[in-house]
Structure formats: C-alpha cells, structure tokens
Design a protein around this motif. Structure first.
Motif, short mmCIF file in Angstrom:
data_model
loop_
_atom_site.label_atom_id
_atom_site.label_comp_id
_atom_site.label_asym_id
_atom_site.label_seq_id
_atom_site.Cartn_x
_atom_site.Cartn_y
_atom_site.Cartn_z
N VAL A 98 -4.63 1.53 -5.58
CA VAL A 98 -5.15 1.70 -4.23
C VAL A 98 -4.03 1.37 -3.25
CG1 VAL A 98 -6.85 0.95 -2.52
CG2 VAL A 98 -7.49 1.08 -4.94
N GLN A 99 -3.55 2.37 -2.53
CA GLN A 99 -2.50 2.16 -1.54
C GLN A 99 -2.83 2.97 -0.29
OE1 GLN A 99 1.64 2.29 -2.79
NE2 GLN A 99 1.04 2.17 -4.96
N THR A 100 -2.74 2.33 0.87
CA THR A 100 -3.07 2.98 2.13
C THR A 100 -2.10 2.56 3.21
OG1 THR A 100 -4.76 3.21 3.86
CG2 THR A 100 -4.74 1.14 2.62
N SER A 101 -1.93 3.43 4.19
CA SER A 101 -1.08 3.12 5.32
C SER A 101 -1.77 2.20 6.32
CB SER A 101 -0.66 4.42 6.02
OG SER A 101 -1.81 5.08 6.54
N GLN A 102 -3.07 2.02 6.17
CA GLN A 102 -3.84 1.18 7.09
C GLN A 102 -3.94 -0.26 6.57
OE1 GLN A 102 -5.00 2.54 10.03
NE2 GLN A 102 -3.77 4.27 9.29
N PRO A 103 -4.16 -1.23 7.48
CA PRO A 103 -4.42 -2.61 7.02
C PRO A 103 -5.60 -2.63 6.05
CG PRO A 103 -4.07 -2.56 9.39
CD PRO A 103 -4.17 -1.13 8.95
N PHE A 104 -5.48 -3.38 4.98
CA PHE A 104 -6.49 -3.33 3.92
C PHE A 104 -6.54 -4.66 3.18
CE2 PHE A 104 -8.36 -1.96 -0.10
CZ PHE A 104 -9.29 -1.01 0.31
N ALA A 128 -2.40 -2.21 -2.18
CA ALA A 128 -1.56 -2.55 -1.03
C ALA A 128 -2.04 -1.84 0.21
CB ALA A 128 -0.10 -2.20 -1.32
N GLY A 129 -2.00 -2.55 1.34
CA GLY A 129 -2.29 -1.95 2.63
C GLY A 129 -1.05 -1.94 3.51
N GLN A 166 4.68 4.41 2.96
CA GLN A 166 4.58 5.58 2.09
C GLN A 166 3.68 5.25 0.90
OE1 GLN A 166 8.77 6.47 1.29
NE2 GLN A 166 8.69 8.12 2.80
N PRO A 167 2.37 5.31 1.10
CA PRO A 167 1.46 5.02 -0.02
C PRO A 167 1.71 5.99 -1.16
CG PRO A 167 0.26 5.18 2.06
CD PRO A 167 1.65 5.67 2.32
N GLY A 168 1.80 5.45 -2.38
CA GLY A 168 2.11 6.32 -3.49
C GLY A 168 1.52 5.85 -4.78
N THR A 173 -1.83 -7.90 -1.27
CA THR A 173 -2.83 -7.94 -0.21
C THR A 173 -2.14 -7.90 1.13
OG1 THR A 173 -4.28 -9.24 -1.62
CG2 THR A 173 -4.78 -9.22 0.73
N SER A 174 -2.53 -6.96 1.96
CA SER A 174 -1.84 -6.80 3.24
C SER A 174 -2.30 -7.83 4.23
CB SER A 174 -2.12 -5.40 3.79
OG SER A 174 -3.48 -5.27 4.13
N SER A 175 -1.47 -8.06 5.25
CA SER A 175 -1.88 -8.89 6.37
C SER A 175 -2.53 -8.02 7.42
CB SER A 175 -0.64 -9.59 6.95
OG SER A 175 0.29 -8.62 7.39
N GLY A 176 -3.08 -8.64 8.46
CA GLY A 176 -3.72 -7.86 9.51
C GLY A 176 -5.22 -7.82 9.32
#
Length: 411
Positions: free
Chosen positions: A327-333, A356-357, A361-363, A381-384
């Motif tokens: 699971v990878q996204t360009s948005q906070p997650f 990862a959020g 370049q989500p891949g 785990t992303s911040s935000g």
C-alpha cells in the motif's frame, strides 16, 4: 501434409461436383487461383475440405463470387491480395475457420446467410467499413479476432449466442462494441478502437461467465450481469469515471491500472479473488481517492497491490490474503491498521506488508519506500493527517482467519 489442388479451369472441380457435393481429403486444401475456380466451387452445395484463395483469384474482375455453396466443412481463407474489392458468399451458411487477411482493397463482404463458423479472423482489411452478415447474423463462432480494419460497426456478429474468445483491437473507426452472449469460456481482449474519439464504448448486457476479460482504452464498460470470471478481470488505460459490476461474486484476479479518469469502483457482491495468481491490483488511477466498493471481499488467494493518490482503504470483511500486501500513496496515510493485518494471532496477510504515505512516487515493493525496513512485516507510517482505513479487527485477540497460499508480487 495437405494436398493442394490448383483450380485453373472450372472443369477441374465441376468434374467432381456433378452431384452438387464435392470433396477432397479432409486434411487437404483446394487453392483457387482465378474466377473459373471460384465458379467451380459455387457449383458445389456442400464442399468437404479446406479452401484457400490465392493472390489474383479475382483477376481483372476485382470480385470473388462463390454464391451457390452453402457449406464448407473445412476452413475458408483469403490472404494477401490487394486487387480484390468484393467477396460474395451470400449463400454460405456454415464453414470451419474463416480467415481474411491483408486484403487492402476489399470494401464489400457479403455473407448474408452465414450462421456458424469456427475461428473468425479478420485482419488488415483497410477498406472494409461494414459487414453484411444478414439478419439475425452470425450466431456461433469459436474465437473471433478483428484487428486493423476500418469497420464502423460489428452489426452481424453482435448477436452471437456462442463464442469461446473475442478479441477486437486497433479499429480506429469502431465506436461501439456490444455483444449479447451469456458465456465466453476463453478470453476477451478489447482495446485501441476509436481512440481519437475517446475510445470504444463496451456493453455486454447478458454476459454472466467468462474466462478472462481485458479492457483497454474504453470510454465506458457495462457488465451488469457478470457473476464469475475464472481468471483476470483487467482494466487498463481507460477513460471512464465509474465501473460497476453489481452481480460479480468471484474473480481470478482484479486489476485497475492507469485509468486516469476513474473515481469510483463498485463490486458490492465480490467475495473471492482466487485464480491462478489471485492478484488484486489498483495502481496509478490518478483521480481515485478511495479504494472502496468491495464491501464483501473476504478472501484473496494472492497479493494486494494498491498504489496511487488515495486517502482511504475500505475493506471491512477482508479475512484472508495468501500473499503480500503493498500500500503506497502520495497522500498522507496512517498505516497502523494495514500493518496490523500481519500481526501474529491476527494474521490476515500471510506474506510481507509494505505501507507508506506521502510518497513522491508510489510504487511496487521492489523499490521500498523511504523509511521501510526489510522483513516479513516491512512497514512505513507517514506523518501528517491520518487517512481513513476500514479493515476487520480480531475478536478477543483470537484469530478467526485461515491462511491461503503464499504469493509473490511480480511486475
């Protein structure tokens, strides 16, 4: 090896056709080289064997006419002739495989009585804009392949009731593809038709079961009755904004890749993804902000691969994932609920987990996101601000989930 009989004078075939039933060895091929040979074939009501038209068979007339023959038990082929403009087989009702290829001047095809064929292959027909298959048209075929034509309609073959495979591609003036068939045991592959106008519109209103379905470059896809796809159901580079399969319960794999206008997916009855690979992939669909619409999905044999710009993942009944999860996204997650799916005692995901959020370049997992470590439960785990995640939780800390086979994501 097949025996070729070259029909130069008409009498060469008429001599065996006096009873209006002609035959050669079932594995042999009669090659027709001129209009006299075509006339001899037309004298046969039934022809047993294969028939091949050779370059120049139309001669100066630019027309091939075999009206009179109603059945050819073997194949009928006409390849690589830039002189023929008209092919008239208006009385032919049934034939084995039917193949027309690289007939660049062919502009008229008359098959008004044809109801049944084996494989139907039309390729490289750069002057053929329409088909004349009569009414109701072709009802039975094995595999249909139509590519590199200027057809603007599939009228005459759109009422097929039996077909094993269906491939329609690279027909720049074909805006609509509609088929009333209920079952397709093999593969459907449709793409690159009417691309300059936004892609073909596809409708299979009665289709319930298929082996594999692949749709590319489409402005819309309608599958209201689809219930079962034994292998992949894949959507690539389409321009529709919404896709719904309200009756789909089982698929071998689900793939959505590079559908730049997609904002909504609805597969409310889907419970199982359990094909040979069993992949569930949603990748690079720029406008898709929520991976939801899979309210009853519980069982995935292979892996889950979600990459894009989404802010939420909603899989409330997910119970088994036999492979890895990415699971990878360009948005906070917030990845906490994702990574918990690999916890001992509540191990929904049997393979590794990557999450990862805020990725630039989500891949795929082959290039792990920043902050991700190796191991069976690699996480980041992303911040935000946290994104919404709706996934199942364990009851009393006791796992109620059964494992499936390990899956290795491949790209």
């Amino acid at each position: 090896m097949a025996i070729q009989a070259y029909l130069l004078p008409a009498l060469a075939l008429v001599s065996v056709a006096a009873a209006a039933s002609c035959s050669i060895e079932s594995t042999s091929t009669t090659t027709i080289v001129n209009p006299a040979g075509a006339a001899a074939l037309a004298a046969c009501t039934t022809y047993s064997g294969n028939v091949a038209f050779q370059t120049g068979a139309a001669s100066n007339q630019a027309t091939v006419n075999i009206n009179g023959v109603t059945k050819i038990t073997g194949s009928l082929s006409y390849m690589d002739d830039n002189t023929v403009t008209t092919f008239d087989a208006g009385t032919l009702q049934t034939v084995g495989d039917f193949m027309l290829g690289n007939l660049t001047a062919l502009s008229a095809l008359s098959m008004g009585a044809l109801s049944s064929t084996g494989d139907l292959n039309f390729t490289g027909l750069g002057s053929l804009a329409s088909l004349d298959f009569g009414t109701p048209g072709l009802s039975k075929a094995n595999n249909v392949l139509i590519t590199n034509t200027i057809l603007n309609s599939l009228t005459g073959i759109n009422k097929l009731t039996q077909v094993a495979g269906f491939s329609i591609s690279n027909n720049p003036y074909l805006p609509t593809i509609e088929l009333d068939v209920v079952e397709i045991s093999g593969a459907v592959d449709i793409g690159a038709n009417d691309v300059s106008n936004g892609g073909q519109s596809i409708s299979f209103p009665m289709l319930q079961t298929a082996g594999q379905l692949t749709f590319r470059n489409s402005s819309s896809v309608m599958l209201p009755s689809l219930a079962n796809v034994s292998e992949n159901l894949g959507f690539y580079d389409n321009l529709f904004s919404s896709l719904a399969t309200p009756n789909l319960t089982f698929a071998g794999g689900i793939v959505f890749v590079d559908n730049t206008q997609l904002t909504n997916i609805s597969m409310p009855m889907l419970t199982t993804i359990n094909g040979t690979n069993g992949t569930y992939q949603i990748a690079n669909n720029t406008l898709l902000k929520s991976i939801d619409g899979f309210e009853n999905l519980s069982n995935v044999k292979g892996g889950l691969d979600f990459t894009g710009n989404f802010t939420s993942v909603v899989l409330p009944k997910l119970m088994n994932v036999g492979g890895a999860m990415n699971v990878q996204t360009s948005q906070p997650f917030d990845c906490s609920n994702i990574t918990s799916l690999g916890n001992t005692g509540n191990q929904v995901v049997k393979g590794s987990i990557t999450c990862a959020g805020s990725e630039s370049q989500p891949g795929n997992p082959s290039s792990a996101p920043s902050g991700t470590s190796s191991g069976s439960s690699a996480t980041s785990t992303s911040s935000g601000s946290a994104a919404a995640i709706n996934l199942p939780t364990a009851v009393g800390g006791v796992s109620i989930l059964a494992g499936l086979l390990q899956f290795l994501l491949s790209f």
